[in-house]
Design an enzyme around this catalytic site. Sequence first.
Site, mmCIF file in Angstrom:
data_model
loop_
_atom_site.group_PDB
_atom_site.id
_atom_site.type_symbol
_atom_site.label_atom_id
_atom_site.label_comp_id
_atom_site.label_asym_id
_atom_site.label_seq_id
_atom_site.Cartn_x
_atom_site.Cartn_y
_atom_site.Cartn_z
ATOM 1 N N LYS A 171 0.870 -1.173 0.000
ATOM 2 C CA LYS A 171 0.000 0.000 0.000
ATOM 3 C C LYS A 171 0.903 1.218 0.000
ATOM 4 O O LYS A 171 1.481 1.575 1.020
ATOM 5 C CB LYS A 171 -0.883 -0.038 1.254
ATOM 6 C CG LYS A 171 -2.211 0.686 1.144
ATOM 7 C CD LYS A 171 -2.105 2.185 1.014
ATOM 8 C CE LYS A 171 -1.729 2.876 2.304
ATOM 9 N NZ LYS A 171 -1.478 4.338 2.075
ATOM 10 N N GLU A 246 10.242 1.002 10.528
ATOM 11 C CA GLU A 246 11.287 2.024 10.444
ATOM 12 C C GLU A 246 10.573 3.360 10.594
ATOM 13 O O GLU A 246 9.755 3.728 9.767
ATOM 14 C CB GLU A 246 11.998 1.868 9.103
ATOM 15 C CG GLU A 246 13.392 2.415 9.134
ATOM 16 C CD GLU A 246 13.443 3.746 8.462
ATOM 17 O OE1 GLU A 246 13.324 4.756 9.191
ATOM 18 O OE2 GLU A 246 13.581 3.765 7.239
ATOM 19 N N CYS A 280 14.220 10.088 7.260
ATOM 20 C CA CYS A 280 14.357 9.646 8.646
ATOM 21 C C CYS A 280 15.789 9.810 9.134
ATOM 22 O O CYS A 280 16.022 9.931 10.324
ATOM 23 C CB CYS A 280 13.937 8.201 8.742
ATOM 24 S SG CYS A 280 14.743 7.164 7.516
ATOM 25 N N GLU A 381 10.641 15.070 15.203
ATOM 26 C CA GLU A 381 11.056 14.982 13.808
ATOM 27 C C GLU A 381 10.275 16.023 12.998
ATOM 28 O O GLU A 381 9.051 15.996 12.966
ATOM 29 C CB GLU A 381 10.764 13.579 13.278
ATOM 30 C CG GLU A 381 11.272 13.357 11.878
ATOM 31 C CD GLU A 381 11.112 11.907 11.428
ATOM 32 O OE1 GLU A 381 10.000 11.375 11.482
ATOM 33 O OE2 GLU A 381 12.125 11.317 11.011
HETATM 34 P P1 NAI Z 1 2.264 8.165 8.184
HETATM 35 O O1 NAI Z 1 3.093 7.323 9.075
HETATM 36 O O2 NAI Z 1 0.871 8.463 8.605
HETATM 37 O O3 NAI Z 1 2.200 7.492 6.717
HETATM 38 C C1 NAI Z 1 3.076 6.476 6.267
HETATM 39 C C2 NAI Z 1 2.270 5.368 5.599
HETATM 40 O O4 NAI Z 1 1.395 4.780 6.562
HETATM 41 C C3 NAI Z 1 1.366 5.841 4.456
HETATM 42 O O5 NAI Z 1 1.339 4.871 3.442
HETATM 43 C C4 NAI Z 1 0.010 5.923 5.126
HETATM 44 O O6 NAI Z 1 -1.071 5.808 4.219
HETATM 45 C C5 NAI Z 1 0.064 4.742 6.063
HETATM 46 N N1 NAI Z 1 -0.871 4.801 7.182
HETATM 47 C C6 NAI Z 1 -1.347 5.888 7.827
HETATM 48 N N2 NAI Z 1 -2.196 5.534 8.808
HETATM 49 C C7 NAI Z 1 -2.266 4.183 8.799
HETATM 50 C C8 NAI Z 1 -2.965 3.216 9.590
HETATM 51 N N3 NAI Z 1 -3.788 3.574 10.574
HETATM 52 N N4 NAI Z 1 -2.782 1.901 9.307
HETATM 53 C C9 NAI Z 1 -1.963 1.513 8.315
HETATM 54 N N5 NAI Z 1 -1.287 2.379 7.536
HETATM 55 C C10 NAI Z 1 -1.420 3.697 7.773
HETATM 56 O O7 NAI Z 1 3.070 9.497 7.931
HETATM 57 P P2 NAI Z 1 2.504 10.925 7.463
HETATM 58 O O8 NAI Z 1 1.299 11.274 8.262
HETATM 59 O O9 NAI Z 1 2.351 10.925 6.003
HETATM 60 O O10 NAI Z 1 3.730 11.882 7.861
HETATM 61 C C11 NAI Z 1 3.820 12.389 9.186
HETATM 62 C C12 NAI Z 1 5.222 12.363 9.700
HETATM 63 O O11 NAI Z 1 5.679 11.020 9.730
HETATM 64 C C13 NAI Z 1 6.269 13.088 8.886
HETATM 65 O O12 NAI Z 1 6.300 14.454 9.156
HETATM 66 C C14 NAI Z 1 7.522 12.388 9.338
HETATM 67 O O13 NAI Z 1 7.971 12.948 10.544
HETATM 68 C C15 NAI Z 1 7.082 10.970 9.580
HETATM 69 N N6 NAI Z 1 7.434 10.084 8.459
HETATM 70 C C16 NAI Z 1 8.572 9.323 8.563
HETATM 71 C C17 NAI Z 1 8.987 8.541 7.509
HETATM 72 C C18 NAI Z 1 10.238 7.711 7.602
HETATM 73 O O14 NAI Z 1 10.899 7.487 6.610
HETATM 74 N N7 NAI Z 1 10.568 7.176 8.737
HETATM 75 C C19 NAI Z 1 8.257 8.506 6.237
HETATM 76 C C20 NAI Z 1 7.041 9.301 6.244
HETATM 77 C C21 NAI Z 1 6.682 10.065 7.320
#
Ligand code: NAI
Length: 477
Positions: A171, A246, A280, A381
């Site tokens: 996804k 991660e 990250c 972050e």
């Molecule tokens: P997020 O963690 O909500 O999204 C990442 C993935 O998780 C997306 O594919 C999203 O659709 C999915 N997702 C969201 N809610 C879910 C749920 N309840 N169950 C299963 N999958 C779910 O991140 P978001 O809101 O886009 O970004 C917020 C913050 O997260 C950023 O500002 C950053 O700090 C952090 N982030 C860190 C990343 C990394 O590489 N470690 C990558 C993306 C975001």
Amino acid sequence: MTNGHFIDGGAVAPSSGEYFESQDPATGETIGRYARGNAQDVDRAVQSADRAFEQWRSLQPYQRGQRLHRLAELLRGDAERLAHLETRDCGHPLTRTRRDIETSARFFEFYSGLADKVYGDVIPATNANLVYTLREPYGVTGQIIPWNAPISQFARGAAPSLAAGNVVVAKPAEQTPVTALELARLACAAGLPPGALNVVTGFGEEAGQALVDHPKIRKITFTGSVDTGRIVLSRAGQRIVPVTAELGGKSPFIVFADANLEAAADAAVPGLIMLSGQTCSAASRILVERPAMGAFVEKVVARIRSSVTVGPGLEDCTIGPLVSNEQLQRVIGYVEEGLREGARLALGGKRITEGRLGRGYFFEPTLFTDVDNGMRIAREEIFGPVGVVIPFDTPEEALAIANDSDYGLVAGIWTGDFARAHRLASRLECGQIYINNFRDVNVEAPFGGYKSSGVGRERGVEAMHYYTQLKTIVVRT
Ligand code: NAI
Ligand code: MG
């Protein structure tokens, strides 16, 4: 362009009939409509993957490897088109997305070579029995992909999972669905059975959660925020399903006064701004030994002023826009919070609104000084091109500040004293330590977090272990 999910080797319309739009963050323009997946779509993808599993695992391991290797070649052959698609979808410059396609190819190449090297042990047992272990695939694995480096994050999880004999339902992030569908198409063209790599597009709370909750998903790979990671880990916990997670970082980049300050400043710039800081492993907390503080900040600021250009990723530039208006507002909010907390801007701090860049989500490279490690801009972050500089007086203090974080992903150490560097490296609570370089690694080295930065390891041979389960067999001789 209207796009379905990719299930069972072809495009499949969403069962709800609903679509969402993906934007070009450089212009705010819509670049396509994508299927809004729900639990029914996820079920269809998982059932298809479950059927493909028997076919995929019954191939000789070397044959699975050959097909994954072919996928690497197809990615390379299509690199220029894929890089353009990725740039329009997530905003990064072409120079970067070209590298991401190459990294994706490297993941498939690396793990293709391991497909026929997954084996167990013969264990010397106390009794006369023959005791041996097998490493077996889980079956259908689920992968939830973030938006910051979409295709290479997908490849990072899918390649070892497939090489170990699993099948994958992925996804992608709702912000960046484009290249995941392309990768799934190429996988079929490379000879993976239809269903071995399915993609369901859509939102986290709908498609993502349904994937995590599906009873046939036996292993989950998640990259994203800590908050969502908590939800994924706890829901997977309800079903006793392992998760590789991660989850980001607030990585210390520690500069001692005896370091080669030129080299450290050269590395700090990409450390701060690469992917517009949406990574990250960004060097988001720069700790500098007090006597070197002024000179170091000056060097970093001068380099960014003279060499970093912000612009649309399809043009010649160092960094592109942030991925979405939501992310832009988050970054703006953190900068306001930093100023309220009493930090001082040494550089940047604003959205770029002049000319055509005003249509996109562009933000200036930004550096805060007068920062205390207790401030929110030092603890949370930000995921934008925003760094904080914190002074320290002794190695012990540097270590204490570095470890005073919920995160523990990456740390950089810059010093001329190698004994000190090794001492510090052994005591930093981080999964990756770089000494006199920063993030100079590729697919071969394991990567993952301490503390809230995650669970498990990706990349390298190590990652293969997370996609197999061990079976012990005891034979009476
Ligand atoms: P997020 O963690 O909500 O999204 C990442 C993935 O998780 C997306 O594919 C999203 O659709 C999915 N997702 C969201 N809610 C879910 C749920 N309840 N169950 C299963 N999958 C779910 O991140 P978001 O809101 O886009 O970004 C917020 C913050 O997260 C950023 O500002 C950053 O700090 C952090 N982030 C860190 C990343 C990394 O590489 N470690 C990558 C993306 C975001
Ligand atoms: Mg979210």
